[in-house]
Design a protein around this motif. Structure first.
Motif, PDB file in Angstrom:
ATOM      1  N   UNK B 388      44.928  47.461  51.891  1.00 13.62           N
ATOM      2  CA  UNK B 388      45.147  46.022  51.714  1.00 13.62           C
ATOM      3  C   UNK B 388      44.130  45.458  50.727  1.00 13.62           C
ATOM      4  N   UNK B 389      42.884  45.913  50.822  1.00 12.05           N
ATOM      5  CA  UNK B 389      41.865  45.452  49.866  1.00 12.05           C
ATOM      6  C   UNK B 389      42.288  45.821  48.443  1.00 12.05           C
ATOM      7  N   UNK B 390      42.708  47.081  48.264  1.00  9.65           N
ATOM      8  CA  UNK B 390      43.075  47.534  46.920  1.00  9.65           C
ATOM      9  C   UNK B 390      44.311  46.793  46.422  1.00  9.65           C
ATOM     10  N   UNK B 391      45.281  46.554  47.301  1.00 10.12           N
ATOM     11  CA  UNK B 391      46.478  45.815  46.884  1.00 10.12           C
ATOM     12  C   UNK B 391      46.119  44.400  46.482  1.00 10.12           C
ATOM     13  N   UNK B 392      45.184  43.816  47.214  1.00  8.06           N
ATOM     14  CA  UNK B 392      44.769  42.461  46.876  1.00  8.06           C
ATOM     15  C   UNK B 392      44.137  42.449  45.490  1.00  8.06           C
ATOM     16  N   UNK B 393      43.381  43.496  45.185  1.00 10.04           N
ATOM     17  CA  UNK B 393      42.802  43.588  43.842  1.00 10.04           C
ATOM     18  C   UNK B 393      43.918  43.691  42.813  1.00 10.04           C
ATOM     19  N   UNK B 394      44.953  44.463  43.142  1.00  7.62           N
ATOM     20  CA  UNK B 394      46.086  44.636  42.242  1.00  7.62           C
ATOM     21  C   UNK B 394      46.807  43.304  42.048  1.00  7.62           C
ATOM     22  N   UNK B 395      46.895  42.521  43.117  1.00  6.26           N
ATOM     23  CA  UNK B 395      47.595  41.244  43.028  1.00  6.26           C
ATOM     24  C   UNK B 395      46.742  40.194  42.333  1.00  6.26           C
ATOM     25  N   UNK B 396      45.462  40.445  42.210  1.00  3.18           N
ATOM     26  CA  UNK B 396      44.587  39.477  41.563  1.00  3.18           C
ATOM     27  C   UNK B 396      44.070  38.407  42.503  1.00  3.18           C
ATOM     28  N   UNK B 397      43.719  38.803  43.692  1.00  2.00           N
ATOM     29  CA  UNK B 397      43.167  37.861  44.669  1.00  2.00           C
ATOM     30  C   UNK B 397      41.674  37.663  44.354  1.00  2.00           C
ATOM     31  N   UNK B 398      41.188  36.460  44.414  1.00  3.35           N
ATOM     32  CA  UNK B 398      39.786  36.198  44.088  1.00  3.35           C
ATOM     33  C   UNK B 398      38.823  37.038  44.916  1.00  3.35           C
ATOM     34  N   UNK B 399      37.659  37.233  44.367  1.00  7.03           N
ATOM     35  CA  UNK B 399      36.579  38.036  44.929  1.00  7.03           C
ATOM     36  C   UNK B 399      36.850  39.537  44.855  1.00  7.03           C
ATOM     37  N   UNK B 400      37.887  39.923  44.109  1.00  9.61           N
ATOM     38  CA  UNK B 400      38.124  41.346  43.869  1.00  9.61           C
ATOM     39  C   UNK B 400      38.222  41.549  42.366  1.00  9.61           C
ATOM     40  N   UNK B 401      38.025  42.791  41.929  1.00 11.21           N
ATOM     41  CA  UNK B 401      37.884  43.010  40.487  1.00 11.21           C
ATOM     42  C   UNK B 401      39.132  42.649  39.701  1.00 11.21           C
ATOM     43  N   UNK B 402      40.323  42.893  40.275  1.00 12.19           N
ATOM     44  CA  UNK B 402      41.558  42.599  39.554  1.00 12.19           C
ATOM     45  C   UNK B 402      41.657  41.136  39.163  1.00 12.19           C
ATOM     46  N   UNK B 403      41.111  40.286  40.000  1.00 12.21           N
ATOM     47  CA  UNK B 403      41.157  38.844  39.738  1.00 12.21           C
ATOM     48  C   UNK B 403      40.439  38.502  38.435  1.00 12.21           C
TER      49      UNK B 403
END
Lengths: 113, 984
Positions: B388-403
């Motif tokens: 879920x953490x990695x998917x959130x990064x993929x989705x661009x959720x704040x506080x993760x690198x993808x964002x």
């Protein structure tokens, strides 16, 4: 001498062409043998002909023009040996195909008549 | 900012660190390939060791990188063509090296648990390591042509890894598709690089990068750009070449995670970043690269939502994220490049971990079907959290690198599009929404209730299988929260190295204040959630089998169709232009041989008559015989094979005599011996041919067509023979031009230490050729041996031949050894057995004197082989093998080893391969003996010739024994010793 060598190459090559166009595998292998003689002598003759001048240099002070050209000789020497190996390979394919197909025709089956 | 200095390392000095980075994986790959099938642990340790070694080297080089040094290591490759094997490391290459090695290490750890004990792991790790080496080669190449070579190697290893489970049709198909697309792209890239090299005048990356102005103003700029773009876009699965990537998911998941998300597919965008200073900054660049990127990003993200396969979803999402990076590169402003590099790193982190998580789910539940999976957070709580953490990064959720990188992307589209090209920002937001939707789709498997029976009851995976996922997910979080201190320094290096003087000021921070990009992020996030909900509950997302709208644009289908039409076209061509009939093929060949030189002859030769060698009637006389033999052989070869064989032998003997006459004693000796063994060989073969009896009926049955054909062949034969004769004569009456022959004649004694120039040529001047030739001999011998092992005689020649059963023949019903011991061969038997030691001595004599007088390894080998053949012919295979142990295979191996070691030996003294050295020895009885190292080489030649001849002839001779045993006639020949029987 030149004319004899030229005719010899021609006769062997011509017999070879005739044989490799024949339908039986043994004729083909005989043809290839004759052709390889012709080609070997042909390559050898590219160094020109010389009698009694083998390329054996017994002293360091020599005139190279007094010796037969050693380069085509070295090429032909290995060609002879490799020719033997490929003849063996062809022979094995020949008898293998004969065993597999029951025919010694070059296409592996008797022609339709 | 760091300044740039190019430090060319002097050739072959220093610790060769960069070279070791590239070559250690390849060496390890060979080692890995030779381990036993079930050595999962050892293979993993080996691969991990390689990755750790690389990481240590990379970390040691960090100080130099941070100073902005460009490290270069070069070796000569084809110096005459201006090609050098050049490895080059700058900040960008360093960061990619780190990426390849870190993800590689984690994938190796993961693969240790992922691969089942039944999988043949040596193959897997061997390919994986070879890929690692190839990828590092791409990243570290300082020469563009060399880069393409490694580039194609990554395509090849990717092909091998996708097809790892080659019993599965989808794996084979996916592997073929991926290879066809990426390797074709690689060829385009090669062409592009050659054009680039043509423009700049060098393939050296540093020179090319410095020549941006020159390249962009050249007429060939667009050609080079298009070709290079084709290479990069196919590799990075960009629209319309994206279709291979989903099919590549047939690979084992560690491969998908490593090659098809984190590294290999990044090679395309890496190349674009690499060549940015040389190629970018034109409208063509923006339209080609940016255009492909925008298409890819939307299509990939949209299709991803509708996938039912976990890995399929991730594959399309990878395509879309690669599209995002491509768009950024296409925009091409310095800040966009920063974002592109940043996103390459971020995507590698979260996507590799997601693939690994998908692999764990597949491994634990036995399925990857999103429609079956549900409620997994109860059974796999930790994996669920990580995914879920990695998917959130993929989705661009704040506080993760993808964002972070996605927000930089939004900002760039705004910056570039401005008010007029607002569609770019819309596309960006749409892509953001889609990625939120497919990320939700991905994590939906952890929620809800289990959708019925799963193939397996899931449990948390082993501790260390999950570790890579944990580490990567943790990295996503750390980079997301504190980018400036975690990824900042690394990113700075890569940016400074690729953008050089254009390096912008940028600020890696989580919070940039309330601005338009943030608004776009929020719209994308909530829009994505809404989109997913609508699709999920209104449009029955779970049941749709294909993506709406886009399912017609099926690249894979187009690929298959074009492949099929290619195959059909090839079949058509073969059917209409080809023939399987050997006679027709040879006829065409001979016609060509005759006509093409005629067309090429400009003017008739000038028949200058030289002072010819005196005409000798005896010489003409022997050729009268030789020629007659050749013609008679041609006549007899159909119905009288033995006669024809004897006649051909006659021509052979005359040929040998000619060599002797014309100052070529070595050739005469060799021809004579070869003639002997060839005749024996063919005699052994005759037995397996069908009887052919000449009869009047057959002759009468020949049709008019047959006669026409024969007449045509006869004309061709006469014309061909005549042409060869004329050609030979034309050459012979012309004076010889200066050749290198004089050099050999003058230097044989002083340089080669032998007076027989031909032999010195063979074992010294041209020893490398000879080595190739004896290798060919050995290969042919082994091929003959292998073919004969499968030999089955035709039924009608399997019986003992009639001639051997003839009642009046004293030899019938006797074994060959009985014939030689007490039968009619008693007297010759005694002679011929006594002859063996003599012939052995003669062989030794010819061998020893070979360097100075006619003789040498070839001749001696043949004499020795004939000595043994004589024994075979006399007493039969059984008797000989009971008394002499021959191991032709070992002769072959020993010979090649001797020749090879002699060559290598000269390296030990700092000379090139196969340099000869002469030593003079004083021995008691033999007197002064000079022993050149070529002598050892010649010994190798000798052994190979003996081995070849023995192996082929003895294997052929044994066929009769085998066939007779099959026929039940094993009375006396039963006791073939195991050693020889097994070896032959």
């Amino acid at each position: 001498m030149e004319i004899v060598i030229a005719l010899a190459v021609g006769v062997m090559f011509g017999s070879g062409i005739w044989l490799i166009l024949r339908p039986r595998t043994f004729q083909l292998i005989t043809g290839l043998l004759l052709m390889s003689y012709a080609v070997n002598i042909f390559i050898f003759a590219m160094g020109r002909l010389s009698v009694d001048r083998p390329p054996i240099t017994l002293s360091p002070d020599i005139d190279p023009s007094q010796f037969a050209d050693p380069l085509p000789q070295a090429l032909v020497l290995t060609a002879i040996v490799i020719g033997f190996a490929t003849t063996a390979l062809y022979l094995v394919i020949m008898i293998g195909a004969r065993g597999l197909t029951g025919s010694d025709h070059v296409d592996g089956k008797e022609p339709r008549e | 900012m760091v300044s740039f200095v190019v430090v060319p390392l002097p050739d072959s000095h220093g610790p060769m660190l960069l070279a070791s980075l590239v070559f250690v994986p390849f060496i390890a790959s060979l080692i890995a390939a030779s381990m036993p099938q079930d050595a999962r642990n050892r293979e993993s340790w080996l691969a991990a060791g390689v990755a750790v070694y690389g990481l240590i080297v990379a970390i040691l080089l960090y100080p130099e990188m941070s100073e902005g040094t460009v490290l270069r290591e070069g070796f000569d490759w084809l110096p005459a063509q201006g090609l050098y094997f050049l490895l080059r490391m700058d900040g960008l290459a360093w960061v990619f090296t780190l990426l390849v090695l870190v993800i590689g290490l984690l994938v190796v750890l993961y693969a240790r648990y992922y691969m089942s004990p039944n999988d043949p792991v040596p193959r897997f790790f061997s390919f994986l390591l070879a890929f690692m080496g190839s990828m590092l080669g791409v990243v570290l190449s300082g020469n563009l042509v060399q880069l393409v070579v490694f580039w194609e190697l990554t395509s090849l290893t990717s092909f091998l890894l996708i097809g790892y489970w080659h019993h599965r049709a989808d794996a084979r198909r996916g592997a073929r598709m991926a290879f066809t697309v990426t390797a074709t792209g690689g060829l385009c890239l090669l062409a592009g690089v050659l054009v680039l090299g043509h423009i700049v005048g060098s393939y050296d990356l540093d020179i090319v990068l410095a020549a941006g102005e020159l390249i962009r103003s050249d007429d060939l700029y667009l050609t080079a750009l298009l070709l290079i773009a084709l290479g990069a876009l196919t590799k990075s699965a960009q629209f319309p070449f994206h279709f291979w990537l989903p099919h590549a998911m047939a690979a084992p998941t560690p491969v998908s995670s490593y090659l098809h998300s984190a590294t290999m597919v990044k090679a395309g965008v890496f190349l674009l970043v690499r060549l940015w200073p040389a190629l970018s900054g034109t409208p063509e660049w923006t339209w080609i690269i940016g255009g492909a990127g925008v298409g890819t990003l939307l299509i990939g993200a949209f299709i991803a939502i509708f996938q039912h396969d976990l890995k399929g979803l991730l594959a399309y999402s990878t395509i879309s994220h690669l599209g995002l990076i491509t768009v950024l590169i296409g925009i091409g402003t310095p800040l966009a490049m920063v974002a592109a590099i940043f996103h390459i790193l971020n995507h590698a982190t979260f996507k590799a971990s997601l693939f690994m998580a998908a692999g764990i789910i597949d491994h634990e539940t036995g399925t990857r079907d999103l429609r079956l999976l549900g409620g997994l957070r109860h059974k796999l709580p930790i994996t669920a959290t990580l995914a879920i953490v990695a998917s959130a990064a993929m989705a661009g959720v704040p506080l993760l690198n993808g964002f972070l990188s996605k927000e930089m992307f939004f900002a760039e589209t705004l910056q570039v599009g401005g008010d007029r090209n607002w569609w770019m920002s819309v596309a960006a937001v749409a892509m953001g929404m889609f990625s939120v939707a497919y990320s939700l789709r991905f994590i939906s498997i952890f929620f809800g209730k289990p959708a019925g029976e799963l193939p397996r009851d899931p449990h948390e995976p082993p501790r260390w299988m999950r570790f890579p996922v944990e580490l990567l997910a943790f990295t996503c979080l750390v980079v997301g929260v504190a980018p400036a201190i975690s990824i900042g320094p690394v990113l700075d290096l890569a940016v400074a190295a690729s953008l050089r003087e254009h390096t912008p000021d940028y600020n890696l921070a989580t919070w940039h204040g309330w601005n338009l990009p943030l608004l776009m992020s929020i719209v994308a996030l909530f829009g994505g959630i809404a989109l997913y909900s609508v699709l999920r509950w209104r449009f029955n997302l779970r049941e749709r089998t294909r993506a709406p709208l886009l399912s017609h644009f099926n690249g894979a289908q187009a690929y298959e169709t074009s492949m099929q039409s290619l195959t059909r076209a090839a079949e058509w061509l073969v059917r209409h232009l080809g023939t399987s009939k050997l006679q027709k093929q040879l006829l065409l060949l001979m016609l060509m041989l005759l006509t093409v030189p005629l067309l090429l002859v400009g003017q008739p030769p000038d028949w200058t008559v030289l002072p010819l060698e005196g005409f000798d009637p005896l010489f003409a006389g022997i050729w009268l015989i030789g020629g007659a033999c050749a013609i008679a052989a041609a006549w007899m070869a159909k119905y009288h094979r033995l006669t024809a064989l004897v006649l051909v032998g006659g021509t052979g003997i005359i040929t040998a005599a000619t060599f002797l006459w014309l100052s070529a004693p070595d050739l005469a000796l060799t021809q004579l011996m070869v003639e002997t063994v060839t005749t024996v060989l063919l005699l052994l073969g005759l037995r397996w041919l069908p009887p052919r009896i000449e009869s009047a009926e057959i002759q009468a049955a020949a049709s008019r067509r047959d006669w026409t054909r024969r007449a045509l062949h006869m004309m061709l034969a006469v014309a061909g023979g005549l042409a060869m004769a004329v050609l030979t004569y034309a050459v012979l009456v012309h004076p010889a031009s200066d050749t290198i022959a004089d050099f050999f004649v003058l230097n044989a004694l002083s340089g080669g230490g032998g007076s027989n120039v031909v032999n010195v040529l063979l074992v010294d001047f041209r020893a490398f050729d000879t080595m190739g030739e004896i290798t060919v001999l050995a290969i042919v011998a082994l091929t003959v041996y292998a073919l004969l092992r499968r030999f089955r005689p035709a039924p009608d020649s399997a019986e003992v031949p009639q001639q051997q059963l003839h009642a009046f023949d004293p030899a019938s019903r006797q074994t060959p050894s009985e014939q030689a011991d007490s039968g009619y061969l008693f007297v010759p038997g005694i002679y011929l057995r006594t002859l063996l030691p003599f012939m052995g001595v003669i062989a030794a004599y010819f061998f020893m004197r070979g360097h100075n007088l006619p003789g040498g390894g070839f001749v001696a080998g043949l004499i020795f082989a004939v000595a043994i053949l004589v024994q075979y012919m006399l007493a039969g295979a059984t008797w000989v093998e009971a008394h002499i142990t021959l191991r032709p295979h070992r002769w072959l191996g020993l010979g090649l080893l001797l020749a090879g070691l002699t060559g290598l030996g000269s390296w030990a003294f700092g000379h090139p391969f196969l340099t000869s050295h002469t030593a003079h020895l004083h021995l008691p009885v033999l007197g002064e003996l000079h022993v050149p190292s070529a002598f050892v080489f010649d010994l190798g030649v000798f052994a190979v010739v003996v081995g070849t001849t023995m192996l082929m002839l003895v294997a052929l001779a044994h066929q009769s024994l085998r066939a007779h045993k099959k026929a039940g006639e094993q009375a006396a020949d039963a006791a073939v010793p195991a050693a020889n029987g097994g070896a032959l």
